[in-house]
Design an enzyme around this catalytic site. Structure first.
Site, PDB file in Angstrom:
ATOM      1  N   ALA A   1       0.808  -1.225   0.000  1.00 12.37           N
ATOM      2  CA  ALA A   1       0.000   0.000   0.000  1.00 12.37           C
ATOM      3  C   ALA A   1       0.838   1.271   0.000  1.00 12.37           C
ATOM      4  O   ALA A   1       0.704   2.122  -0.894  1.00 12.37           O
ATOM      5  CB  ALA A   1      -0.936  -0.012   1.211  1.00 12.37           C
ATOM      6  N   ALA A   2       1.701   1.446   0.995  1.00 10.01           N
ATOM      7  CA  ALA A   2       2.429   2.702   1.123  1.00 10.01           C
ATOM      8  C   ALA A   2       3.421   2.885  -0.014  1.00 10.01           C
ATOM      9  O   ALA A   2       3.497   3.952  -0.629  1.00 10.01           O
ATOM     10  CB  ALA A   2       3.152   2.753   2.469  1.00 10.01           C
TER      11      ALA A   2
ATOM     12  N   SER B   1       0.406  -4.275  -4.074  1.00  9.71           N
ATOM     13  CA  SER B   1      -0.856  -3.560  -3.794  1.00  9.71           C
ATOM     14  C   SER B   1      -2.031  -4.496  -3.548  1.00  9.71           C
ATOM     15  O   SER B   1      -3.020  -4.485  -4.268  1.00  9.71           O
ATOM     16  CB  SER B   1      -1.178  -2.621  -4.955  1.00  9.71           C
TER      17      SER B   1
ATOM     18  N   CYS C   1      -5.768  -7.021   4.814  1.00  7.92           N
ATOM     19  CA  CYS C   1      -6.938  -7.087   5.694  1.00  7.92           C
ATOM     20  C   CYS C   1      -7.995  -8.053   5.166  1.00  7.92           C
ATOM     21  O   CYS C   1      -8.861  -8.502   5.917  1.00  7.92           O
ATOM     22  CB  CYS C   1      -7.551  -5.695   5.864  1.00  7.92           C
TER      23      CYS C   1
ATOM     24  N   VAL D   1      15.483  -6.544  -0.279  1.00  8.58           N
ATOM     25  CA  VAL D   1      16.558  -5.596   0.001  1.00  8.58           C
ATOM     26  C   VAL D   1      17.206  -5.986   1.322  1.00  8.58           C
ATOM     27  O   VAL D   1      16.527  -6.152   2.344  1.00  8.58           O
ATOM     28  CB  VAL D   1      16.022  -4.152   0.059  1.00  8.58           C
TER      29      VAL D   1
ATOM     30  N   ASN E   1      -1.917   3.858   2.963  1.00  7.79           N
ATOM     31  CA  ASN E   1      -2.249   4.451   1.670  1.00  7.79           C
ATOM     32  C   ASN E   1      -2.139   5.975   1.702  1.00  7.79           C
ATOM     33  O   ASN E   1      -1.605   6.592   0.779  1.00  7.79           O
ATOM     34  CB  ASN E   1      -3.656   4.026   1.251  1.00  7.79           C
TER      35      ASN E   1
ATOM     36  N   TRP F   1     -33.777   8.929  18.984  1.00  5.45           N
ATOM     37  CA  TRP F   1     -32.510   9.359  19.579  1.00  5.45           C
ATOM     38  C   TRP F   1     -31.467   8.305  19.217  1.00  5.45           C
ATOM     39  O   TRP F   1     -31.479   7.197  19.743  1.00  5.45           O
ATOM     40  CB  TRP F   1     -32.633   9.482  21.105  1.00  5.45           C
TER      41      TRP F   1
ATOM     42  N   ARG G   1     -25.299  12.414  25.379  1.00  2.00           N
ATOM     43  CA  ARG G   1     -26.154  13.077  26.356  1.00  2.00           C
ATOM     44  C   ARG G   1     -25.897  12.535  27.758  1.00  2.00           C
ATOM     45  O   ARG G   1     -25.856  13.274  28.740  1.00  2.00           O
ATOM     46  CB  ARG G   1     -27.612  12.866  25.953  1.00  2.00           C
TER      47      ARG G   1
END
Length: 496
Positions: A12-13, A42, A46, A84, A311, A440, A448
């Site tokens: 992702a990153a 990619s 999850c 790497v 991401n 509500w 509340r």
């Protein structure tokens, strides 16, 4: 000559950074090389439990963009199965091992993105090499587990070690595959991402679908037969197992970063600024599960490994590398999951987090329903709010309930992100119709309740004198919209 950007990590990153940089810099201006030690780019880690459990039929449905897409459409040189092994900042080059073809590759860089993600926490007993023990961190891990589950002899008994998100989701997935499942958790409850009083509800739902839960138990070893796992050894006896899944959490993958001299923060992640630049190291950026970031509520550096953050952080890094300007403002830890049909959501601080950050706070727990009580399908929902004293500023929220529960956490996350108080929240204009909410909404009822002076610190029924001594100024009309049980307690107290 074109500049060269090297990206370490193809999920992702890393690929978000590479894609954004490419959109802003031409192919003749910027060469991009991405090294990924696995077979995929990619993908949704999850989604792995849902593929294991059969809800997602095909593995490739979890892949958002294949390597060929990056190569053909973005002109990004994606090198799969390249791990790497070293970063040389003085020579401005990385060293990678070709896992498929053998040999070593050296590649120079002008700019580097470190996006290697997180690594599973592995106790010593899990490193024994016994077959049938799996982490579920990458799509390759998921594929290996699925192959084991489908090979002969078919496993019948599973032990999941650890009750976090992955552990709980994998326990459900294995039940859906027809296995007998035991979850072992060292703490008092599974799902430690919420407070124990909310985690009890999650545990009850898990037991309801046949998952055996052993809490307060620590795994100390494994028993094997013919090289395959046969049992998990704990300090409370042995549990038969044909397959073991690890869900013990993750830590930032920083071995390469530390060896190269990149700075690490208190959370263990790589230290970056708001633009995702590694602190004090020109031309080097980092993003995703390997970095630490700012928690916007506590103000502390944290490591929160989520695909949403990865991401966004990768996108910010890529925009900046491409010549634009973007910042990542921090996180508040919003997350959702489900256990069968029970939905769980959280945002902000838990009680222990608020204690650790030095806040004085109150917390309230209310029970309501996801829809109008008379509408078919109305189910229970429990909402917990944590608010700062005496300001009333929201610090955190948790929700456990059935349908329409988890996404309600988003309204609370927006309120938290914007620094709202619980009094502010009582006037929120939330959507209402009987099929979707009571008149509500549970979010408003919780806000509340938290906003009533004195009530939030009460631990049980109290007298009118005690309420007034705590500063409560209530009349019977004020109770409209409170849950029935709570309203009855207050009416009795006020009528004394």
């Amino acid at each position: 000559m074109a500049e060269r950007l090297i990206v370490i990590g193809g999920d992702a990153a890393g690929m978000s950074a590479a894609s954004q940089a490419r959109r802003r810099r031409g192919r003749d201006d910027l060469e991009i090389v991405a090294f990924e030690r696995g077979h995929f780019t990619s993908y949704s880690a999850c989604g792995i439990p849902y593929w294991i459990g059969g809800l997602v039929p095909e593995r490739d449905q979890l892949v958002a963009r294949a390597p060929e897409t990056f190569r053909d459409e973005y002109d990004i040189d994606v090198r799969l199965q390249h791990e790497v092994t070293a970063i040389d900042l003085d020579r401005r080059e990385v060293v990678a091992r070709d896992l498929a073809g053998g040999g070593e590759v050296r590649a120079g860089f002008d700019t580097l993105v470190y996006a290697v993600g997180a690594t599973p926490r592995l106790p010593d007993w899990a490193r024994s090499g016994v077959a049938g023990v799996f982490g579920v961190q990458t799509l390759d891990d998921g594929a290996a587990l699925r192959d084991w589950l489908e090979a002969e002899p078919r496993p019948r008994r599973a032990v999941v070690v650890g009750g976090g998100y992955i552990g709980v989701e994998m326990a459900e997935a294995l039940v859906q595959r027809g296995l007998d499942v035991t979850l072992v958790e060292r703490g008092e409850q599974p799902m430690s991402t919420v407070d124990d009083d909310m985690a009890v509800l999650v545990a009850a739902a898990m037991r309801g679908v046949g998952i055996e839960i052993r809490t307060g138990v620590e795994v100390t070893g494994l028993t094997e037969q013919d090289g395959r796992v046969s049992a998990v050894v704990t300090d409370d006896g042995s549990l038969p197992a044909d397959v073991v899944v690890l869900g013990l959490g993750v830590r930032p993958n920083t071995a390469l970063a530390e060896a190269a001299g990149l700075p690490l923060g208190p959370s263990g992640g790589v230290q970056v600024d708001r633009r995702m630049r590694v602190l004090g190291v020109p031309g080097v950026w980092a993003a995703g599960d390997c970095v630490e970031t700012l928690h916007r509520v506590s103000g502390l550096p944290v490591h929160v490994p989520l695909g949403t953050h990865a991401n966004k952080q990768g996108r910010v890094a890529g925009i900046n590398i491409g010549g634009g300007y973007a910042t990542f403002p921090g996180v508040i830890g919003t997350a959702v999951t489900k256990v069968c049909e029970l939905e769980v959501g959280r945002t902000g601080l838990r009680e222990r987090d608020a204690h650790a950050a030095g806040f004085e706070f109150v917390s309230v727990v209310i029970e309501s329903t996801n829809r109008a009580g008379y509408y078919p399908g109305a189910r229970p929902m429990t909402v917990k709010l944590i608010a700062e004293r005496p300001s009333g500023r929201l610090l955190g929220a948790q929700i456990v309930g059935w349908s329409e529960a988890a996404k309600r956490i988003d309204a609370l996350a927006v309120a938290l992100w914007n620094g709202m108080t619980v009094d502010d929240m009582t006037a929120l204009d939330l959507g209402y119709a009987p099929p979707y909410a009571p008149v509500w909404d549970p979010v408003l009822v919780a806000a509340r309740t938290a906003g009533v002076p004195g009530l939030a610190v009460a631990t049980g029924p109290c007298s009118a004198e005690e309420l007034r001594a705590a500063g409560a100024e209530l009349v019977l009309d004020d109770l409209t919209g409170f849950p029935a049980a709570l309203a009855d307690v207050l009416r009795l107290a006020l009528q004394e």
